[in-house]
Design a protein around this motif. Structure first.
Motif, PDB file in Angstrom:
ATOM      1  N   GLU A  80       0.935  -1.110  -0.058  1.00 24.52           N
ATOM      2  CA  GLU A  80      -0.135  -0.035   0.076  1.00 24.52           C
ATOM      3  C   GLU A  80       0.843   1.110   0.057  1.00 24.52           C
ATOM      4  OE1 GLU A  80      -2.971   2.063   3.310  1.00 24.52           O
ATOM      5  OE2 GLU A  80      -3.292  -0.112   2.716  1.00 24.52           O
ATOM      6  N   ASP A 104      -8.475   0.293 -10.665  1.00 25.73           N
ATOM      7  CA  ASP A 104      -9.231  -0.799 -10.252  1.00 25.73           C
ATOM      8  C   ASP A 104     -10.786  -0.249 -10.516  1.00 25.73           C
ATOM      9  OD1 ASP A 104     -10.904  -2.406  -8.392  1.00 25.73           O
ATOM     10  OD2 ASP A 104      -9.187  -3.128  -7.658  1.00 25.73           O
ATOM     11  N   GLU A 105     -11.304  -1.174 -11.515  1.00 23.77           N
ATOM     12  CA  GLU A 105     -12.509  -0.871 -11.708  1.00 23.77           C
ATOM     13  C   GLU A 105     -13.676  -0.853 -10.732  1.00 23.77           C
ATOM     14  OE1 GLU A 105     -14.448  -4.221 -14.072  1.00 23.77           O
ATOM     15  OE2 GLU A 105     -12.463  -4.777 -14.222  1.00 23.77           O
ATOM     16  N   TYR A 106     -13.319  -1.542  -9.339  1.00 23.56           N
ATOM     17  CA  TYR A 106     -14.137  -1.753  -8.550  1.00 23.56           C
ATOM     18  C   TYR A 106     -13.933  -0.784  -7.339  1.00 23.56           C
ATOM     19  CZ  TYR A 106     -15.234  -6.126 -10.842  1.00 23.56           C
ATOM     20  OH  TYR A 106     -15.541  -7.110 -11.595  1.00 23.56           O
ATOM     21  N   THR A 107     -12.981  -0.531  -6.982  1.00 27.49           N
ATOM     22  CA  THR A 107     -12.611   0.442  -6.031  1.00 27.49           C
ATOM     23  C   THR A 107     -12.376   1.874  -6.292  1.00 27.49           C
ATOM     24  OG1 THR A 107     -10.084   0.072  -5.986  1.00 27.49           O
ATOM     25  CG2 THR A 107     -11.709  -1.495  -4.674  1.00 27.49           C
ATOM     26  N   GLY A 108     -11.933   2.070  -7.668  1.00 25.26           N
ATOM     27  CA  GLY A 108     -11.455   3.572  -8.178  1.00 25.26           C
ATOM     28  C   GLY A 108     -10.021   3.772  -7.875  1.00 25.26           C
ATOM     29  N   LYS A 109      -9.393   2.887  -7.100  1.00 26.23           N
ATOM     30  CA  LYS A 109      -8.164   3.087  -6.748  1.00 26.23           C
ATOM     31  C   LYS A 109      -6.798   2.747  -7.681  1.00 26.23           C
ATOM     32  CE  LYS A 109      -9.215   3.576  -2.159  1.00 26.23           C
ATOM     33  NZ  LYS A 109      -8.901   4.534  -1.282  1.00 26.23           N
ATOM     34  N   TYR A 125      -0.372  -0.192  -4.552  1.00 31.87           N
ATOM     35  CA  TYR A 125      -1.764  -0.051  -4.456  1.00 31.87           C
ATOM     36  C   TYR A 125      -2.148   1.090  -3.939  1.00 31.87           C
ATOM     37  CZ  TYR A 125      -6.823  -1.210  -4.886  1.00 31.87           C
ATOM     38  OH  TYR A 125      -8.139  -1.221  -5.218  1.00 31.87           O
ATOM     39  N   GLU A 126      -3.021   2.158  -4.250  1.00 34.18           N
ATOM     40  CA  GLU A 126      -3.342   3.193  -3.651  1.00 34.18           C
ATOM     41  C   GLU A 126      -4.094   2.893  -2.165  1.00 34.18           C
ATOM     42  OE1 GLU A 126      -5.398   7.624  -5.034  1.00 34.18           O
ATOM     43  OE2 GLU A 126      -6.131   5.533  -5.849  1.00 34.18           O
ATOM     44  N   SER A 127      -3.562   3.826  -1.122  1.00 34.05           N
ATOM     45  CA  SER A 127      -4.367   3.553   0.088  1.00 34.05           C
ATOM     46  C   SER A 127      -5.763   4.328  -0.081  1.00 34.05           C
ATOM     47  CB  SER A 127      -3.410   4.043   1.263  1.00 34.05           C
ATOM     48  OG  SER A 127      -3.096   5.339   0.937  1.00 34.05           O
TER      49      SER A 127
END
Length: 127
Positions: A80, A104-109, A125-127
């Motif tokens: 992260e 990420d298509e589900y979280t927008g991160k 991965y973006e926090s």
């Protein structure tokens, strides 16, 4: 019953190269380092964000990973970060090639992948 992941173990082919990568390039902190004579094996305990989380091992002639990253078993290790673009730029400046940043298509991160010296797929991965 389970509280959290305690650690992840990584077996490398070149201990000095991998130690340099995880400590000097990724910036992980050495908690403990030992050489086990009977196994002819190094074991390096590393801290991520102040928590002991990674064990880096060396063994003589370890088998190669079957494929990347869709082989059965652990797919990749994700770290992260606050800013994926800044972290990727820092890695690139240190000679680490990162893939194109995706969302990420589900979280927008935001996230991206890169590899360690043995080709182990790693992700930020973006926090």
């Amino acid at each position: 019953m389970l509280k959290r992941i305690h650690h992840v173990a990584i077996i490398c082919s070149d201990y000095k190269l991998s130690k340099n990568f995880y400590v000097n390039i990724l910036g992980l902190t050495v908690v403990k380092e030992v050489y086990r004579v009977e196994r002819r094996s190094h074991k390096l305990d590393l801290s991520v964000g102040g928590l002991y989380q990674i064990e880096l091992f060396s063994f003589e002639n370890p088998p190669e990973r079957p494929s990347r990253p869709e082989s059965r078993g652990l797919r990749h290790l994700a770290f992260e970060v606050d800013d994926v673009a800044a972290a990727a730029a820092e890695l690139n400046a240190k000679g680490v090639v990162t893939e194109e940043i995706r969302v990420d298509e589900y979280t927008g991160k935001m996230f991206t992948f890169f590899t360690d010296p043995d080709g182990l797929p790693l992700e930020i991965y973006e926090s």
